[in-house]
Every structure is written in structure tokens, then in C-alpha cells.
Design a protein around this motif. Structure first.
Motif, PDB file in Angstrom:
ATOM      1  N   HIS A 186       0.846  -1.185   0.000  1.00 54.99           N
ATOM      2  CA  HIS A 186       0.000   0.000   0.000  1.00 54.99           C
ATOM      3  C   HIS A 186       0.881   1.235   0.000  1.00 54.99           C
ATOM      4  CE1 HIS A 186       0.767  -0.548   4.361  1.00 54.99           C
ATOM      5  NE2 HIS A 186       0.754   0.782   4.364  1.00 54.99           N
ATOM      6  N   THR A 187       0.287   2.309  -0.439  1.00 55.19           N
ATOM      7  CA  THR A 187       1.020   3.569  -0.453  1.00 55.19           C
ATOM      8  C   THR A 187       0.960   4.212   0.920  1.00 55.19           C
ATOM      9  OG1 THR A 187      -0.931   4.814  -1.096  1.00 55.19           O
ATOM     10  CG2 THR A 187       0.442   3.953  -2.866  1.00 55.19           C
ATOM     11  N   ILE A 188       1.904   5.126   1.176  1.00 52.45           N
ATOM     12  CA  ILE A 188       1.863   5.881   2.412  1.00 52.45           C
ATOM     13  C   ILE A 188       1.747   7.348   2.061  1.00 52.45           C
ATOM     14  CG2 ILE A 188       3.126   4.208   3.790  1.00 52.45           C
ATOM     15  CD1 ILE A 188       5.662   5.670   3.285  1.00 52.45           C
ATOM     16  N   SER A 189       1.266   8.119   3.009  1.00 53.76           N
ATOM     17  CA  SER A 189       0.983   9.520   2.734  1.00 53.76           C
ATOM     18  C   SER A 189       2.256  10.327   2.553  1.00 53.76           C
ATOM     19  CB  SER A 189       0.155  10.121   3.879  1.00 53.76           C
ATOM     20  OG  SER A 189       0.956  10.181   5.045  1.00 53.76           O
ATOM     21  N   GLU A 190       2.091  11.512   1.976  1.00 52.55           N
ATOM     22  CA  GLU A 190       3.234  12.412   1.787  1.00 52.55           C
ATOM     23  C   GLU A 190       3.837  12.799   3.138  1.00 52.55           C
ATOM     24  OE1 GLU A 190       3.096  12.094  -2.214  1.00 52.55           O
ATOM     25  OE2 GLU A 190       4.577  13.136  -1.018  1.00 52.55           O
ATOM     26  N   GLU A 191       2.987  12.953   4.180  1.00 56.52           N
ATOM     27  CA  GLU A 191       3.493  13.285   5.499  1.00 56.52           C
ATOM     28  C   GLU A 191       4.376  12.162   6.042  1.00 56.52           C
ATOM     29  OE1 GLU A 191       0.000  15.648   4.587  1.00 56.52           O
ATOM     30  OE2 GLU A 191       0.348  13.500   4.618  1.00 56.52           O
ATOM     31  N   GLU A 192       3.943  10.915   5.838  1.00 55.39           N
ATOM     32  CA  GLU A 192       4.730   9.778   6.305  1.00 55.39           C
ATOM     33  C   GLU A 192       6.050   9.664   5.539  1.00 55.39           C
ATOM     34  OE1 GLU A 192       1.518   7.017   5.654  1.00 55.39           O
ATOM     35  OE2 GLU A 192       1.490   6.496   7.776  1.00 55.39           O
ATOM     36  N   LEU A 193       5.981   9.946   4.227  1.00 54.46           N
ATOM     37  CA  LEU A 193       7.203   9.935   3.421  1.00 54.46           C
ATOM     38  C   LEU A 193       8.206  10.950   3.949  1.00 54.46           C
ATOM     39  CD1 LEU A 193       5.876   9.707  -0.253  1.00 54.46           C
ATOM     40  CD2 LEU A 193       7.204   7.993   0.970  1.00 54.46           C
ATOM     41  N   SER A 194       7.701  12.167   4.205  1.00 50.61           N
ATOM     42  CA  SER A 194       8.576  13.224   4.704  1.00 50.61           C
ATOM     43  C   SER A 194       9.182  12.836   6.046  1.00 50.61           C
ATOM     44  CB  SER A 194       7.770  14.522   4.839  1.00 50.61           C
ATOM     45  OG  SER A 194       8.567  15.545   5.375  1.00 50.61           O
ATOM     46  N   GLU A 195       8.367  12.237   6.908  1.00 49.32           N
ATOM     47  CA  GLU A 195       8.857  11.839   8.227  1.00 49.32           C
ATOM     48  C   GLU A 195       9.942  10.767   8.112  1.00 49.32           C
ATOM     49  OE1 GLU A 195       7.167   9.959  12.445  1.00 49.32           O
ATOM     50  OE2 GLU A 195       5.787  10.537  10.831  1.00 49.32           O
ATOM     51  N   LEU A 196       9.742   9.824   7.192  1.00 54.66           N
ATOM     52  CA  LEU A 196      10.746   8.775   6.995  1.00 54.66           C
ATOM     53  C   LEU A 196      12.072   9.351   6.522  1.00 54.66           C
ATOM     54  CD1 LEU A 196       8.621   5.925   5.383  1.00 54.66           C
ATOM     55  CD2 LEU A 196       9.782   5.846   7.585  1.00 54.66           C
ATOM     56  N   TRP A 197      11.984  10.261   5.550  1.00 50.61           N
ATOM     57  CA  TRP A 197      13.212  10.860   5.035  1.00 50.61           C
ATOM     58  C   TRP A 197      13.923  11.661   6.122  1.00 50.61           C
ATOM     59  CZ3 TRP A 197      15.789   8.988   1.428  1.00 50.61           C
ATOM     60  CH2 TRP A 197      15.206   8.503   0.256  1.00 50.61           C
ATOM     61  N   ASN A 198      13.163  12.352   6.950  1.00 45.37           N
ATOM     62  CA  ASN A 198      13.767  13.110   8.047  1.00 45.37           C
ATOM     63  C   ASN A 198      14.506  12.184   9.005  1.00 45.37           C
ATOM     64  OD1 ASN A 198      12.862  15.566   7.118  1.00 45.37           O
ATOM     65  ND2 ASN A 198      10.967  15.513   8.306  1.00 45.37           N
ATOM     66  N   LYS A 199      13.916  11.023   9.276  1.00 41.81           N
ATOM     67  CA  LYS A 199      14.560  10.067  10.172  1.00 41.81           C
ATOM     68  C   LYS A 199      15.860   9.540   9.567  1.00 41.81           C
ATOM     69  CE  LYS A 199      10.446   8.461  12.628  1.00 41.81           C
ATOM     70  NZ  LYS A 199       9.539   7.311  12.886  1.00 41.81           N
ATOM     71  N   ASN A 255     -11.234   5.265  -3.248  1.00 42.62           N
ATOM     72  CA  ASN A 255      -9.877   4.992  -2.789  1.00 42.62           C
ATOM     73  C   ASN A 255      -9.187   6.317  -2.529  1.00 42.62           C
ATOM     74  OD1 ASN A 255      -9.168   1.891  -3.355  1.00 42.62           O
ATOM     75  ND2 ASN A 255     -10.564   2.623  -4.946  1.00 42.62           N
ATOM     76  N   THR A 256      -8.511   6.438  -1.391  1.00 37.39           N
ATOM     77  CA  THR A 256      -7.854   7.691  -1.048  1.00 37.39           C
ATOM     78  C   THR A 256      -6.348   7.573  -1.200  1.00 37.39           C
ATOM     79  OG1 THR A 256      -7.494   7.213   1.300  1.00 37.39           O
ATOM     80  CG2 THR A 256      -9.673   8.047   0.664  1.00 37.39           C
ATOM     81  N   ASP A 257      -5.661   8.723  -1.119  1.00 33.92           N
ATOM     82  CA  ASP A 257      -4.207   8.732  -1.238  1.00 33.92           C
ATOM     83  C   ASP A 257      -3.528   8.139  -0.012  1.00 33.92           C
ATOM     84  OD1 ASP A 257      -4.784  10.741   0.522  1.00 33.92           O
ATOM     85  OD2 ASP A 257      -3.618  12.290  -0.493  1.00 33.92           O
ATOM     86  N   SER A 258      -4.284   7.879   1.054  1.00 35.51           N
ATOM     87  CA  SER A 258      -3.730   7.208   2.234  1.00 35.51           C
ATOM     88  C   SER A 258      -4.095   5.731   2.251  1.00 35.51           C
ATOM     89  CB  SER A 258      -4.224   7.887   3.517  1.00 35.51           C
ATOM     90  OG  SER A 258      -5.634   7.854   3.591  1.00 35.51           O
ATOM     91  N   ASN A 259      -4.479   5.213   1.073  1.00 35.95           N
ATOM     92  CA  ASN A 259      -4.771   3.790   0.872  1.00 35.95           C
ATOM     93  C   ASN A 259      -5.986   3.323   1.665  1.00 35.95           C
ATOM     94  OD1 ASN A 259      -3.971   1.412  -0.578  1.00 35.95           O
ATOM     95  ND2 ASN A 259      -3.412   0.514   1.380  1.00 35.95           N
ATOM     96  N   LYS A 260      -6.921   4.208   1.892  1.00 38.67           N
ATOM     97  CA  LYS A 260      -8.179   3.822   2.529  1.00 38.67           C
ATOM     98  C   LYS A 260      -9.225   3.629   1.443  1.00 38.67           C
ATOM     99  CE  LYS A 260      -7.136   6.138   6.888  1.00 38.67           C
ATOM    100  NZ  LYS A 260      -7.509   7.193   7.861  1.00 38.67           N
ATOM    101  N   LYS A 261      -9.975   2.540   1.559  1.00 41.54           N
ATOM    102  CA  LYS A 261     -10.946   2.182   0.536  1.00 41.54           C
ATOM    103  C   LYS A 261     -12.290   1.918   1.192  1.00 41.54           C
ATOM    104  CE  LYS A 261      -9.629  -0.797  -2.541  1.00 41.54           C
ATOM    105  NZ  LYS A 261      -9.246  -2.077  -3.189  1.00 41.54           N
ATOM    106  N   ILE A 262     -13.357   2.409   0.560  1.00 42.03           N
ATOM    107  CA  ILE A 262     -14.684   2.189   1.127  1.00 42.03           C
ATOM    108  C   ILE A 262     -15.727   2.234   0.013  1.00 42.03           C
ATOM    109  CG2 ILE A 262     -15.149   4.625   1.610  1.00 42.03           C
ATOM    110  CD1 ILE A 262     -16.430   3.659   4.273  1.00 42.03           C
ATOM    111  N   ALA A 263     -16.762   1.405   0.152  1.00 45.29           N
ATOM    112  CA  ALA A 263     -17.881   1.396  -0.788  1.00 45.29           C
ATOM    113  C   ALA A 263     -19.042   2.163  -0.185  1.00 45.29           C
ATOM    114  CB  ALA A 263     -18.300  -0.035  -1.093  1.00 45.29           C
ATOM    115  N   LEU A 264     -19.723   2.951  -1.026  1.00 42.16           N
ATOM    116  CA  LEU A 264     -20.848   3.762  -0.568  1.00 42.16           C
ATOM    117  C   LEU A 264     -22.160   3.239  -1.137  1.00 42.16           C
ATOM    118  CD1 LEU A 264     -19.437   7.402  -0.988  1.00 42.16           C
ATOM    119  CD2 LEU A 264     -19.239   5.870   0.986  1.00 42.16           C
ATOM    120  N   THR A 265     -23.229   3.442  -0.394  1.00 46.78           N
ATOM    121  CA  THR A 265     -24.577   3.136  -0.845  1.00 46.78           C
ATOM    122  C   THR A 265     -25.353   4.443  -0.935  1.00 46.78           C
ATOM    123  OG1 THR A 265     -25.267   2.727   1.445  1.00 46.78           O
ATOM    124  CG2 THR A 265     -24.558   0.825   0.149  1.00 46.78           C
ATOM    125  N   PRO A 266     -26.508   4.461  -1.628  1.00 41.39           N
ATOM    126  CA  PRO A 266     -27.250   5.712  -1.809  1.00 41.39           C
ATOM    127  C   PRO A 266     -27.529   6.436  -0.494  1.00 41.39           C
ATOM    128  CG  PRO A 266     -28.113   4.060  -3.290  1.00 41.39           C
ATOM    129  CD  PRO A 266     -27.100   3.357  -2.425  1.00 41.39           C
TER     130      PRO A 266
END
Length: 405
Positions: free
Chosen positions: A64-77, A293-304
Motif C-alpha cells: 500500500h502507499t503511504i501519505s506524503e506526510e509519512e514519506l517526509s517523516e521517513l526521510w527526516n529520520k 480509494n484515497t491517497d492514504s490507501n483507505k478504501k470504502i464502498a458507498l450506498t445511496p
């Protein structure tokens, strides 16, 4: 398959290579045969290859993908760790574990990049960003794939693509389809196979695609779409607010991409709000079903009558009266216990007028219905009947200032 020369690759190089990552995490007969041949003919350094492979398999990093914030935090570490004085190692095993941990982080970053690039909407999002038009126009702009810019100063603009792909604006044909077939023109480069509709504040528009799908486009919105849909999917990019009635096609899902979400449907009607200036994006389903599907790899199905909101990486779904959220298509604004700040922001976009207010005004809650076919001052007068506000026009700044009464 790949044409890259892997002969001098270190384990870290392998962990940054898209084809290698994909081969180890999701191997195929072709990829297995490729790496076997590379090893047997000694075209790669076996030791470096094995180290990289073992790190991937032992790290067990999820797909799964990780958010831009998580990417930045990883690089900082990583950067912080690199600046620190190396600790003494008591054994080669401990040293290897430390290296493996760092490379696992690098793998996560590399895999995230590959995943984002292979995501349904990633290429279209990149194209949409490259097509952004500089400058501010008070007129609707239809920018065709051949860079022809059609400027339309009407308040409501209707655009239609007929069965052959010709472009018809307000009942008049403005361009012929240059595609050789309905599956897209093979002779054009990718960036030249998309059109763009820019609807400024104070204007509205609608589009009917060749498959019968119809979009209502609200003020302050931008749509990027292909001159003809592909065989396997129908995909558009949205900034702003649109209401869609999608023609059902089981063989070609319809995908709406924003900068934070992908919404996939077969045939349904729903509203998407995704203004880049807003922290919140939302999807309201009227009929049918959608998968978000969101950029933080969250997925959900909607009904009316589900309304999904996505803010700061957090998803929330509630049951609503969907008709309230699409009333703008008919020139109405129906709201129920809405913050007055939100109402004023929508009016500002709809009428193309700057409206300012303070925090006290913003937090007021209102319920009611506004007819946005009326003049803005008449609409504000209607609001003032249910909320303790008054306003004045600032000629110098050319804005309406709303204050608490």
C-alpha cells in the motif's frame, strides 16, 4: 521486462529499482526467468542480489502507499540518522540488521513511488497538473487537445460530444474529432489526447460525453478528460465540484480522480466536491454504488444517501438526504444546520464575488433554502432573515464584508 544494466548494482540499488521490487513482491514466470538468467550468466552480483531479496522478503512491507506526510517523516529520520555519529557494533549481525532496517525504509519509499505511478489515476493527475493554465479568466475556457482555446462568456455553458466525437458548444459545432477511432488516436502523444474545461467563479457549465454520461460543473472548477475514452475504462480528473450521471457500461468502469481520491463506478449518479483550496473533499452518492480509494490507501464502498468526507487523511461516512447536496444543479442551495462560513464560501464561488467575515459570523448555524438565480444582495437579504448579520460593500477592495449584528 527491462533493459537496465544490473551488472554494477549494489543491494541498495536493487531496492530502488521498480522492476526488481515488483518482481520480488509479485513474481511472474517472465520475471523469474529473467533473474534466473541474470544469475546463471553472472550478469549481476549474486551476493548483492540475495541481500536485497532477503531484505524485501523479511521486511514483509505491505502493498500500500503511504501519505506524503509519512514519506517526509521517513526521510527526516534517515537524514537525522545519517548525521549522527555511528554507534560501535558488537557483531556483524547487529551491523547487518541496522543496514537492513535503513534499506527497508528505502524500499518502502521506492515501493510507494512505484505504487503511486501504477495507480489508476496517477498518470492522469500528472497530465492534469501539467495542463494547468496560468492567469485568471472571468470566462469559461474550453481548451482542446490541439491547444485551441475557446472562450465563452455566458453564465451557463453546455458542451456536448456527439457519437463521432465532434465538439458542440451551446448547440453550435466548434471542432471536429481528430481521433481516428473511438478508442483514441494512436498518432497523438499522451499529453495531446486530453481536453480541459475551466469554469471560473460566477459561472457554471455542463458536459455530455459521447457515451451519454453527463456532468454538471459548478463554479471555480476544472475538468480534464480524454478526447475519447479507452477500451477498458473511462477516466476524468476533477478540481472543484461536479455532479455526474454516469451511463452504465460493465466493461468500462468510470473513474473520477481528484488530487486525493479515486472514485470508481459502473453506472450511477453522485456528487464530488474537491476544491484544492479546501481541506475537505467529499462524495455524496445519489443512486447506484461507488468505491472510493484515497491517497492514504483507505478504501470504502458507498450506498445511496451516503456522504463521505475526507479530511487530513481521515474518512467519515454519514447518512444524509442526497438531494440537498445536488440542489445547486437546479440553482438552489438547501442547507441544514450548516456553518454560515461554509454557506458564504459557497456563495462567493457561485457568484464570483469576494465575501469576507469574522470567526463569530463563521460559527453561526443556519438552515434554509436560497434561490441562487436571484442577485447576490437579495440572497444575503434572505440569509439576514435567519441569522444576525449585516453587510457592507467595500469599494476599495471590491468585496462584501459580513459582520455580526
Amino acid at each position: 521486462m527491462t533493459n537496465i544494466d544490473y551488472s554494477k548494482f549494489t543491494s541498495e540499488d536493487f531496492l530502488k529499482d521498480t522492476y526488481f521490487l515488483k518482481s520480488i513482491k509479485t513474481p511472474t514466470k517472465e520475471s523469474n526467468a529473467f533473474w534466473k538468467e541474470q544469475l546463471l550468466t553472472e550478469k549481476i552480483q549474486e551476493k548483492e542480489f540475495r541481500v536485497a531479496k532477503n531484505i524485501i522478503l523479511s521486511a514483509n512491507i505491505p502493498h500500500h502507499t503511504i501519505s506524503e506526510e509519512e514519506l517526509s517523516e521517513l526521510w527526516n529520520k534517515i537524514e537525522k540518522s545519517n548525521k549522527q555519529k555511528p554507534l560501535q557494533r558488537h557483531s556483524r549481525l547487529i551491523q547487518f540488521a541496522a543496514v537492513a532496517a535503513s534499506l527497508a525504509i528505502l524500499f518502502a519509499l521506492s515501493y510507494t513511488f512505484w505504487s503511486k505511478q501504477s495507480n489508476n489515476g496517477s498518470s492522469l493527475i500528472s497530465i492534469a497538473k501539467s495542463m494547468q493554465v496560468q492567469g485568471d479568466s472571468s470566462a469559461v475556457q474550453l481548451i482542446l487537445n490541439n491547444d485551441k482555446n475557446i472562450t465563452l462568456d455566458q453564465e451557463n455553458v453546455t458542451i456536448e460530444y456527439n457519437a463521432t466525437g465532434d465538439v458542440i458548444v451551446n448547440k453550435q459545432q466548434v471542432a471536429h474529432n481528430i481521433a481516428s477511432n473511438t478508442n483514441g488516436p494512436a498518432q497523438l502523444s499522451e499529453t495531446n489526447t486530453y481536453n480541459q474545461l475551466i469554469v471560473p467563479k460566477g459561472k457554471r457549465s455542463s458536459i455530455v460525453f459521447g457515451d451519454g454520461t453527463k456532468l454538471w460543473v459548478n463554479s471555480g472548477s476544472r475538468i480534464v478528460y480524454p478526447i475519447s475514452f479507452k477500451k477498458d475504462k473511462r477516466e476524468i480528473y476533477v478540481e472543484g465540484e461536479v455532479y455526474l450521471e454516469v451511463t452504465k457500461d460493465k466493461t468500462r468502469p468510470f473513474i473520477v480522480s481528484t488530487n486525493k481520491m479515486n472514485i470508481a463506478v459502473l453506472g450511477t449518479s453522485f456528487n464530488v466536491t474537491a476544491y484544492t483550496a479546501d481541506k475537505e473533499q467529499s462524495v455524496v452518492l445519489v443512486t447506484g454504488a461507488v468505491e472510493v480509494n484515497t491517497d492514504s490507501n483507505k478504501k470504502i464502498a458507498l450506498t445511496p444517501n451516503n456522504r463521505l468526507t475526507y479530511t487530513g487523511g481521515q474518512l467519515d461516512v454519514e447518512n444524509v438526504d442526497a438531494s440537498l447536496y445536488i440542489s445547486w444543479v437546479e440553482g438552489l442551495y438547501i442547507y441544514n444546520s450548516e456553518k454560515l462560513g461554509t454557506i458564504l464560501d459557497r456563495l462567493s464561488r457561485y457568484y464570483g464575488k469576494t465575501i469576507t467575515y469574522d470567526a463569530r459570523v463563521s460559527e453561526l448555524r443556519c438552515s434554509g433554502k436560497l434561490d441562487m438565480k436571484d442577485e447576490l444582495l437579495d440572497v444575503l437579504a434572505g440569509l439576514a432573515q435567519t441569522a444576525p448579520i449585516t453587510w457592507q460593500y467595500n469599494e476599495i477592495e471590491n468585496e462584501l464584508c459580513i459582520t455580526y449584528k
